[in-house]
Design an enzyme around this catalytic site. Structure first.
Site, mmCIF file in Angstrom:
data_model
loop_
_atom_site.group_PDB
_atom_site.id
_atom_site.type_symbol
_atom_site.label_atom_id
_atom_site.label_comp_id
_atom_site.label_asym_id
_atom_site.label_seq_id
_atom_site.Cartn_x
_atom_site.Cartn_y
_atom_site.Cartn_z
ATOM 1 N N ASP A 407 -11.518 -10.419 -10.707
ATOM 2 C CA ASP A 407 -10.713 -10.104 -9.537
ATOM 3 C C ASP A 407 -10.443 -11.410 -8.779
ATOM 4 O O ASP A 407 -11.086 -12.433 -9.036
ATOM 5 C CB ASP A 407 -11.466 -9.093 -8.670
ATOM 6 C CG ASP A 407 -10.705 -8.724 -7.416
ATOM 7 O OD1 ASP A 407 -9.478 -8.570 -7.496
ATOM 8 O OD2 ASP A 407 -11.337 -8.600 -6.351
ATOM 9 N N LYS A 408 -9.515 -11.374 -7.854
ATOM 10 C CA LYS A 408 -9.201 -12.588 -7.084
ATOM 11 C C LYS A 408 -9.803 -12.533 -5.682
ATOM 12 O O LYS A 408 -10.660 -13.339 -5.334
ATOM 13 C CB LYS A 408 -7.680 -12.781 -6.988
ATOM 14 C CG LYS A 408 -7.285 -14.053 -6.226
ATOM 15 C CD LYS A 408 -5.800 -14.177 -6.091
ATOM 16 C CE LYS A 408 -5.238 -13.182 -5.087
ATOM 17 N NZ LYS A 408 -5.696 -13.440 -3.694
ATOM 18 N N GLU A 501 -7.191 -6.886 8.497
ATOM 19 C CA GLU A 501 -7.005 -6.228 9.796
ATOM 20 C C GLU A 501 -7.723 -6.979 10.905
ATOM 21 O O GLU A 501 -7.175 -7.184 11.990
ATOM 22 C CB GLU A 501 -7.517 -4.791 9.724
ATOM 23 C CG GLU A 501 -6.621 -3.849 8.926
ATOM 24 C CD GLU A 501 -7.054 -2.410 9.091
ATOM 25 O OE1 GLU A 501 -8.233 -2.176 9.442
ATOM 26 O OE2 GLU A 501 -6.222 -1.510 8.885
ATOM 27 N N LYS A 565 2.015 -0.410 8.128
ATOM 28 C CA LYS A 565 1.928 -1.738 7.505
ATOM 29 C C LYS A 565 1.395 -1.575 6.100
ATOM 30 O O LYS A 565 0.661 -0.626 5.786
ATOM 31 C CB LYS A 565 1.035 -2.673 8.319
ATOM 32 C CG LYS A 565 -0.458 -2.401 8.248
ATOM 33 C CD LYS A 565 -1.225 -3.517 8.933
ATOM 34 C CE LYS A 565 -2.734 -3.385 8.733
ATOM 35 N NZ LYS A 565 -3.342 -2.219 9.367
ATOM 36 N N LYS A 770 -6.741 -2.120 -14.403
ATOM 37 C CA LYS A 770 -7.713 -3.153 -14.742
ATOM 38 C C LYS A 770 -8.621 -2.686 -15.867
ATOM 39 O O LYS A 770 -8.907 -3.433 -16.811
ATOM 40 C CB LYS A 770 -8.541 -3.526 -13.502
ATOM 41 C CG LYS A 770 -7.760 -4.186 -12.385
ATOM 42 C CD LYS A 770 -8.688 -4.559 -11.232
ATOM 43 C CE LYS A 770 -7.921 -5.258 -10.109
ATOM 44 N NZ LYS A 770 -8.822 -5.680 -9.002
ATOM 45 N N ASP A 791 -15.814 -7.679 -6.781
ATOM 46 C CA ASP A 791 -16.653 -7.518 -5.598
ATOM 47 C C ASP A 791 -16.392 -6.228 -4.836
ATOM 48 O O ASP A 791 -17.139 -5.903 -3.914
ATOM 49 C CB ASP A 791 -16.440 -8.698 -4.637
ATOM 50 C CG ASP A 791 -15.073 -8.646 -3.967
ATOM 51 O OD1 ASP A 791 -14.078 -8.352 -4.663
ATOM 52 O OD2 ASP A 791 -15.003 -8.875 -2.742
#
Length: 1161
Positions: A407-408, A501, A565, A770, A791
Site C-alpha cells: 500500500d502507499k 480531515e 467532499k 488488491k 497498514d
C-alpha cells in the site's frame, strides 16, 4: 440431546435464528404466542479445549498429521502380529511426540482459561428492579441494562440508552479494537436519552430489533421501538448507537446501555476468528520428501519379503534345525503369511520416516520467532513498537519472497498530512505564514487580513463543517461549555479517524474559521471571532464505493445545505456548476506534486426537496433488510446536481529510508508493486520520489479503458512495445477500472506485460481489487511467493490473500496488524526482515529438513543390508533402546540448536549485499537435486558403516584382540549380532553428529555443548545401560557388550577410520565447490574483506550485472590463477556505480541510468 453434547465437546456452535428481538430490562410479552429466544451468556471463551474434550480433541488434531497417524498404525501392527522389534520402539517416540505437543498446547490453553476467568469475573453494575446491583461480567444477559462509568470498558455490546448529557451523547475510544485513539461520539435516540436514572429506566417500555451478530466492527442494523402513551415510536439504530465490548468510555461520567450481543457473540469475540491456514514452500517440500521416503520404505519392505520367500524356496533354509515349523504354521494361508511378513519388514524399517521431524520443526519455528521480536533493529523508539510475530509457521517463507505488493498511504508514507494548496472557484491558493494567499499575490502577506469573498467563505465553511472530527479539551466530566465560554481554545485538540480531515480542519482554524465542536444538535464554528451554529440534520457516512462523505445542515438563515467532499472521480461527474475545468486542471497539478487531493461541493435544498430527502433517509435507515442497498440509492439521489466549490491538496511525507529499502529489495531480485487508492498523478509522483519509478524508466500506461476490446488492444500495443523497445527497464501504471477489464478476459496477456516490467503501480484500487491482483500473481504459471504490506483495514484482504502478510503499525487502526502474519512499525524494517531473518530462517530449516532425512537413511539402511546376512529372518541389528532413543536423544539437540543460531553470513553483509538473497530464491536449497544428494550421501555413509564394520570385524581380522585372556575357545564367539550392531550404531552416531558440525559456520557455546555433549552422552549412556543388570528389564542382550567392544584399541582405530572415511569425501567436495563453483553467498562468506571494495556505491557483486544467466561469480581460486597469469583486472572487483542515482535493476541488467564502465563487465 445430540446437539447439546456436540456443543459441550466444542464441535458445534449454538443454534440461532435469522433475527433477534431484545426486550429492554427483559420485560417479555405476557401472552402464549411468545417463544423466548436463546442467547449466549456473557462469558468470553478464548480457550480451545475444556476438561472434557481435551484428550479426544487434542488426539484427533494430532493424528490428522500423516506422520503421527503412520506411526500409530505401525504401533498397532506391532501389537497385533509378531514383529522383530518391540512395540516400545514405535510407541515410546510416538508417545513422546504426542505428549510434548499435548503439554505445550494444554499449557497455552490453560493460560487462555486463566485470562478468560479474569475477564468473566470482573465486577459490573446492572439495573435490576429499579436499583443498581453489582454482579459479575459473565452474569450479564441479553436485555440487561448496564451502567458504565468513565474510563471503564464496555462488558458487552450495548445499545446506548442515555448518558449524563441531555442529548444522550458520549465519547469513546476503540483503541483496543482497531487501534484508533481518536474520540468517537455515540448517541442515544431522543426517546431514551431522557432516562438518565435507574428508576426512570425501570419504567421504559422498549424493544430492540436487530441483525444477528457479525464480525464487522463498523456495521450495525437495527431499530428501536419505544411505547409512549399507547403510541409506538420507531427509531433507526446504526453503528453510532452501538457501544462495542472492549471500547472505553471517555470524557463522560456515566452511561446506560442495553446488552444486545453478549459473550462470544460480541463483535470483539467474532473478530478473534482464526485466519486461513497458510503453508510455506518448505512444508510442501517436506511433505513431498515424506512421500518419497514412504516409497523407499515400501520398496525395501516389498523387496525383503520377496527375497525371504525366494530363500525359503530352498528346502535347506526353509526349516533349519533351530526353528522347526509347527503344524499350524505349515497349514496357514500363504497370503496371510506374506502380508504378515510384509508388515513385519515395514515395522523393521519404519524409522526411515522421521517421526520427530515435525516436533523439531515446530520447536524451531516457535523458538526462532522470538528472535524477530528481540531484534532491536526492528524496534521503533518513537512509537515504542517492536516487531510482532502472529504466525511462526511462515518464518522461512520470508526468505523466498519474489513479489512485494505494498500500500502507499501509511505504508510508504507517514500518514501525517499537512495542508499545502487549494483551489477555490478556479483560483489556486497557498498557505504562507498561516494565511491563505492567492497564487502570485505574496505581497498580501504583510498587509491586513483581506475580506473573504462569498465563494471563499463558502468553501472554508464547507471544509470546516464536512467531517467527523471530534474535540477533546482534556478536562473531566466533559466541561466543554465552560471552556468554550471562556475561550480556552488553546486546550482544544482535534481527533479524526482520517488524517486528511484533521489537517483540513486545523488549516481552516489557522485561517480564522475554527470548528469548536458539536453542542447538542448544532455544529459550531467561530468565523473571525463570531460564533455560528449550523443544525446537523444528517450525516452521509463515507464508504469505499462512493468515495465521498456528506453532511446535511441547516444554516443560521434556515437554508438546508449539503456539503460533500471526496475523490475527484466521485465528485466532478455529479457537479453541474462551478469552475469545473479549472478545478480539474488544478487537481491534476496537485497530484503531479504528490499531494493528496479532495474535491469539495455543495447543494441547496428547497423545503419540499428536503422533506422528500428526510423521508427517504428515514425509510432506508429503519429497514432491517437490504439497508445498505437502500441507503446507497438514497445517497445517490441526494449527492447530485452539485455546485463545485474547489479542491484541497495535502502532503503526506515519505517514511524514513523508504527509497533505500525499495532499492535493496530490487537488488535482491524482488519486484515491488504499489497498490493504492490514490489518483494516478499522485501515485506516480510518490512512486518517483520513493524510488519505485525512475526518471529514465519507460513508463507504460493502461488507464481509462472503457471496453474489453480497447483494453485488449492497449495490452497488445504494450506487449509489442516492450519487445521492440531496447530500454532496459519499464514501469507500468494501471488504474482500477482498466484492471477490472484486464482481469475479466485478458489475464494471461496482462500478466505477460506485468512480468516484463520492473515496477508496477496500480492506482484507484478498491480493497477487493488488491486481493485479486495478489491472487492473480499467486496462480500464475511460475507460482511466485508473494508478500503484501499494508497498514489499514482496506489492506486486510490483500494481506490475508498473500503468502506472507505484513501489517504496518500505522495511524489507520490495528486491523491490518491483527490480520497479518508479521507486524512491523515502519516500512524500512522490511529490508532486514527479509534479507537477514528470511535468509537465516530458510537456510536453517532447509538444512534441518534434509539432515533429518539423511540421518534416518544412515540409521535404517544398515538394518536393510543386515537382512541379506540373516536370510531375511527379520532380526534387528540394533537394540530396541537404541532404536527408540536415536531420534529422541542421541541426534536431536545438535540440529535443533543449529536451526536456531546458524548464520552463514553476518547480518551487516546481508544488508549491504542484497543480491545474496538470490542464492536462496525459488526454494533452491530444497530442490530435488539437493535433496537427492543428501539422500545418496546417507546411503553411501550407511554402506560404509555396515560393510566397513563387516570387513574390519571379519573372522580373519584380529580386531577384537585386547591382550586379555578370554574364557571363550575362540574370539569369534564374542563377536555376535549385538556387538556388530553396536559398532555400526556407534560409528553412525559419531558420523551424523560430525556431519552436522561440518555444516556449522557460526559456532556458539551452545553448538559446542550439544554437539560434543551428544557424543559424550551416547557413550556414558551406553556404559551405564550395558554395564548394569537392570532389574526391570526382561532381557538384557546388551550386558557388557559396549564395555567389551570399546576395551579394544583396534575398535577405536576402526571407528576413527570409518568416521574419517565417511566425512573426508564430503570435506573434499565442499572445498572444491567453494573454490571452483561458489555461490555469491560463499564468495562473500569466505572472501577476505579487501577483495570486496567500492563501498561508496553498489558493487559488482550487488548488481550481478557482469553475470549472464546461470554463470557464477569468479572464485578466489580463479582470481589467484588469473593474477598469476597476468590476466586479473582489479576493476572487476573494485568497480562500483559512480552515481548516487537510485539503482533498481532487473535480474541481469545494466542500467543506462548509471555511469557504468560496461567495457569492464
Amino acid at each position: 440431546m445430540l446437539r447439546w453434547l456436540r456443543q459441550q465437546l466444542g464441535f458445534s456452535p449454538p443454534y440461532r435464528g435469522d433475527t433477534r428481538t431484545v426486550y429492554i430490562a427483559n420485560r417479555f410479552p405476557q401472552h402464549e404466542r411468545y417463544v423466548p429466544q436463546k442467547f449466549a451468556d456473557n462469558r468470553i471463551i478464548s480457550s480451545k479445549y475444556t476438561i472434557w474434550n481435551f484428550v479426544p480433541k487434542n488426539l484427533f488434531e494430532q493424528f490428522r498429521r500423516i506422520a503421527n497417524f503412520y506411526f500409530l498404525i505401525i504401533f498397532l501392527v506391532q501389537l497385533m502380529i509378531d514383529t522383530p522389534t518391540s512395540p516400545v520402539t514405535s510407541g515410546l517416540p510416538l508417545f513422546f511426540v504426542i505428549t510434548v505437543t499435548a503439554i505445550k498446547q494444554g499449557y497455552e490453553d490453560w493460560l487462555r482459561h486463566k485470562a478468560d476467568n479474569e475477564v468473566n469475573g470482573a465486577p459490573v453494575i446492572v439495573v435490576r428492579s429499579g436499583s443498581l446491583v453489582q454482579t459479575r461480567s459473565k452474569s450479564i444477559r441479553v436485555g440487561d441494562i448496564v451502567r458504565v462509568a468513565k474510563d471503564e470498558t464496555f462488558p458487552a455490546d450495548l445499545v446506548l440508552l442515555s448518558s449524563e448529557r441531555e442529548l444522550g451523547t458520549c465519547h469513546i475510544t476503540t483503541a483496543s479494537l482497531d487501534g484508533e485513539t481518536n474520540l468517537k461520539t455515540h448517541c442515544a435516540v431522543p426517546e431514551t436519552a431522557m432516562c438518565r436514572t435507574a428508576s426512570r429506566l425501570e419504567g421504559l417500555h422498549a424493544v430492540v430489533e436487530c441483525q444477528q451478530p457479525e464480525a464487522d466492527l463498523y456495521k450495525f442494523v437495527g431499530r428501536l421501538t419505544v411505547k409512549q402513551n399507547e403510541e409506538e415510536i420507531v427509531r433507526p439504530l446504526g453503528p453510532e448507537n452501538l457501544l462495542l465490548r472492549g471500547a472505553r468510555l471517555k470524557n463522560t461520567r456515566e452511561i446506560f446501555g442495553v446488552a444486545v450481543y453478549t459473550g462470544m457473540e460480541t463483535k470483539m469475540a467474532l473478530n478473534y476468528k482464526s485466519k486461513s491456514q497458510k503453508r510455506s514452500a518448505v512444508e510442501k517440500s517436506m511433505n513431498t520428501f515424506l512421500i518419497i521416503y514412504l516409497g523407499i520404505l515400501l520398496s525395501e519392505a516389498t523387496l525383503s519379503t520377496i527375497l525371504k520367500y525366494a530363500c525359503q524356496a530352498n528346502s535347506q533354509w526353509d526349516e533349519p534345525f533351530y526353528n522347526m515349523k509347527t503344524e499350524q504354521e505349515k497349514n496357514s494361508s500363504q497370503i496371510l503369511k506374506f502380508i504378515s511378513d510384509f508388515l513385519a519388514f515395514l515395522v523393521l524399517y519404519n524409522f526411515i520416516i522421521p517421526i520427530s521431524l515435525y516436533v523439531t520443526v515446530e520447536m524451531q519455528k516457535f523458538l526462532g520467532s522470538f528472535f524477530i521480536g528481540w531484534d532491536l533493529d526492528l524496534y521503533h523508539e518513537e512509537s515504542n513498537e517492536k516487531a510482532e510475530v502472529n504466525t511462526s509457521d511462515l518464518n522461512e517463507e520470508l526468505g523466498q519472497v519474489e513479489y512485494v505488493l505494498t500500500d502507499k498511504t501509511g505504508t510508504l508514507t507517514e500518514n501525517e498530512m499537512q495542508f499545502r494548496e487549494c483551489s477555490i472557484n478556479g483560483v489556486k491558493y497557498q498557505e504562507i505564514s498561516g494565511r491563505l494567499v492567492p497564487e502570485g499575490m505574496t505581497d498580501l502577506i504583510d498587509g491586513p487580513s483581506p475580506h473573504l469573498s462569498r465563494e471563499e467563505e463558502l468553501f472554508l465553511k464547507a471544509v470546516s463543517l464536512c467531517h467527523t472530527v471530534q474535540i477533546s479539551y482534556n478536562q473531566p466530566d466533559g466541561r466543554e461549555k465552560f471552556l468554550q465560554a471562556n475561550g480556552s481554545s488553546a486546550e482544544m485538540e482535534y481527533y479524526a479517524s482520517s488524517p486528511d480531515e484533521k489537517a483540513l480542519v486545523e488549516a481552516t482554524k489557522r485561517w480564522g474559521l475554527a470548528f469548536t465542536g458539536i453542542k447538542g444538535e448544532n455544529m459550531e464554528i467561530k468565523t473571525f471571532g463570531k460564533i455560528e451554529k449550523y443544525k446537523l440534520l444528517h450525516v452521509l457516512e463515507f464508504d469505499a464505493n462512493r468515495r465521498r462523505m456528506s453532511v446535511l445542515l441547516q444554516a443560521p438563515s434556515g437554508v438546508k445545505l449539503l456539503f460533500t467532499k471526496g475523490a475527484e472521480s466521485s465528485i466532478l461527474p455529479y457537479a453541474t456548476s462551478g469552475a469545473i475545468e479549472k478545478t480539474r486542471l488544478h487537481v491534476d497539478e496537485f497530484a503531479m506534486k504528490g499531494l493528496r487531493t479532495l474535491v469539495v461541493a455543495c447543494r441547496r435544498f428547497s423545503p419540499e426537496q428536503y422533506e422528500e430527502v428526510d423521508r427517504r433517509l428515514h425509510e432506508a435507515r429503519t429497514a432491517l433488510h437490504h439497508r445498505e442497498e437502500q441507503l446507497a440509492e438514497v445517497f445517490s439521489f441526494i449527492e447530485r446536481d452539485l455546485e463545485l466549490l474547489g479542491a484541497t491538496g495535502v502532503e503526506d511525507k515519505l517514511q524514513e529510508n523508504v527509497q533505500e529499502t525499495i532499492e535493496a529489495l530490487c537488488l535482491a531480485g524482488i519486484k515491488v508493486w504499489v497498490l493504492t487508492g490514490d489518483k494516478q498523478e499522485t501515485a506516480v509522483s510518490v512512486s518517483l520520489s520513493c524510488g519505485h519509478f525512475h526518471r529514465t524508466m519507460n513508463i507504460l500506461e493502461l488507464v481509462q479503458q472503457k471496453s474489453d476490446s480497447d483494453c485488449a488492444e492497449q495490452l497488445g500495443r504494450l506487449a509489442r512495445r516492450i519487445k521492440e523497445d531496447h530500454v532496459i527497464q519499464h514501469g507500468l501504471v494501471v488504474d482500477g477500472a482498466s484492471l477490472s477489464l484486464a482481469l475479466r478476459e485478458h489475464e494471461k496477456l496482462f500478466m505477460e506485460v506485468c512480468r516484463s516490467c520492473t515496477a508496477v503501480l496500480c492506482c484507484r484500487m478498491a480493497p477487493l481489487q488488491k486481493a485479486k491482483v495478489v491472487r492473480l500473481l499467486k496462480t500464475s504459471p511460475e507460482k511466485p511467493i508473494t508478500l503484501a504490506v499494508g497498514d489499514g483495514a482496506n489492506d486486510v484482504s490483500m494481506i490475508q490473500e498473500a503468502h506472507v502478510g505484513i501489517g504496518i503499525m500505522g495511524k489507520e487502526g490495528r486491523q491490518a496488524v491483527r490480520n497479518s502474519d508479521y507486524a512491523i512499525a515502519r516500512f524500512k524494517f522490511l529490508a532486514k526482515l527479509l534479507l537477514v531473518h528470511g535468509h537465516y530462517y530458510y537456510i536453517r530449516i532447509a538444512t534441518l529438513v534434509q539432515y533429518f532425512f539423511y540421518k534416518n537413511v544412515c540409521f535404517i539402511t544398515p538394518q536393510f543390508l543386515y537382512q541379506f546376512f540373516c536370510l531375511f529372518s527379520q532380526q534387528t541389528l540394533y537394540d530396541s533402546v537404541y532404536l527408540t532413543l536415536y531420534n529422541i536423544c542421541f541426534t536431536s539437540l545438535p540440529i535443533l540448536v543449529y536451526s536456531l543460531f546458524e548464520q552463514l553470513v553476518q547480518p551487516q553483509i546481508l544488508l549491504s549485499k542484497p543480491a545474496l538473497y538470490r542464492d536462496i530464491s525459488r526454494n533452491s536449497l530444497l530442490s530435488m537435486k539437493t535433496f537427492l544428494s543428501w539422500t545418496l550421501m546417507g546411503f553411501g555413509h550407511a554402506f560404509l558403516f555396515f560393510f566397513g564394520s563387516y570387513l574390519l570385524m571379519g573372522e580373519d581380522n584380529p580386531l577384537m584382540g585386547n591382550g586379555q585372556v578370554s574364557v571363550f575357545l575362540s574370539r569369534r564367539y564374542m563377536f555376535g549380532n549385538w556387538t556388530f550392531g553396536t559398532l555400526v550404531f556407534t560409528v553412525m552416531v559419531i558420523t551424523v553428529t560430525l556431519k552436522l558440525a561440518l555444516e556449522i559456520r557460526f559456532w556458539t557455546w551452545m553448538n559446542h555443548l550439544v554437539t560434543w555433549g551428544s557424543i559424550v552422552f551416547y557413550f556414558v549412556f551406553s556404559f551405564f545401560y550395558g554395564g548394569i543388570m537392570w532389574p526391570f528389564l526382561h532381557t538384557q542382550d546388551m550386558y557388557c557388550v559396549f564395555i567389551q567392544l570399546l576395551s579394544s584399541g583396534s575398535v577405536w582405530f576402526a571407528i576413527i577410520l570409518m568416521v574419517i572415511g565417511c566425512l573426508m569425501p564430503d570435506v573434499i567436495r565442499k572445498v572444491l565447490c567453494r573454490h571452483l563453483w561458489p555461490t555469491s553467498t560463499q564468495v562473500v562468506s569466505f572472501s577476505p574483506p579487501q577483495l570486496v571494495e567500492g563501498d561508496a556505491g553498489v558493487g559488482c557483486l550487488d548488481s550481478l550485472c557482469c553475470l549472464p544467466e546461470g554463470q557464477r561469480q569468479h572464485s578466489r581460486l580463479g582470481l589467484v590463477l588469473e593474477h598469476v597469469m597476468d590476466r586479473w583486472e582489479p576493476a572487476r572487483i573494485s568497480r562500483s556505480w559512480r552515481t548516487p542515482e537510485p539503482f533498481c535493476p532487473n535480474d541481469r541488467s545494466v542500467l543506462t541510468l548509471s555511469a557504468v564502465e560496461v567495457s569492464h563487465c
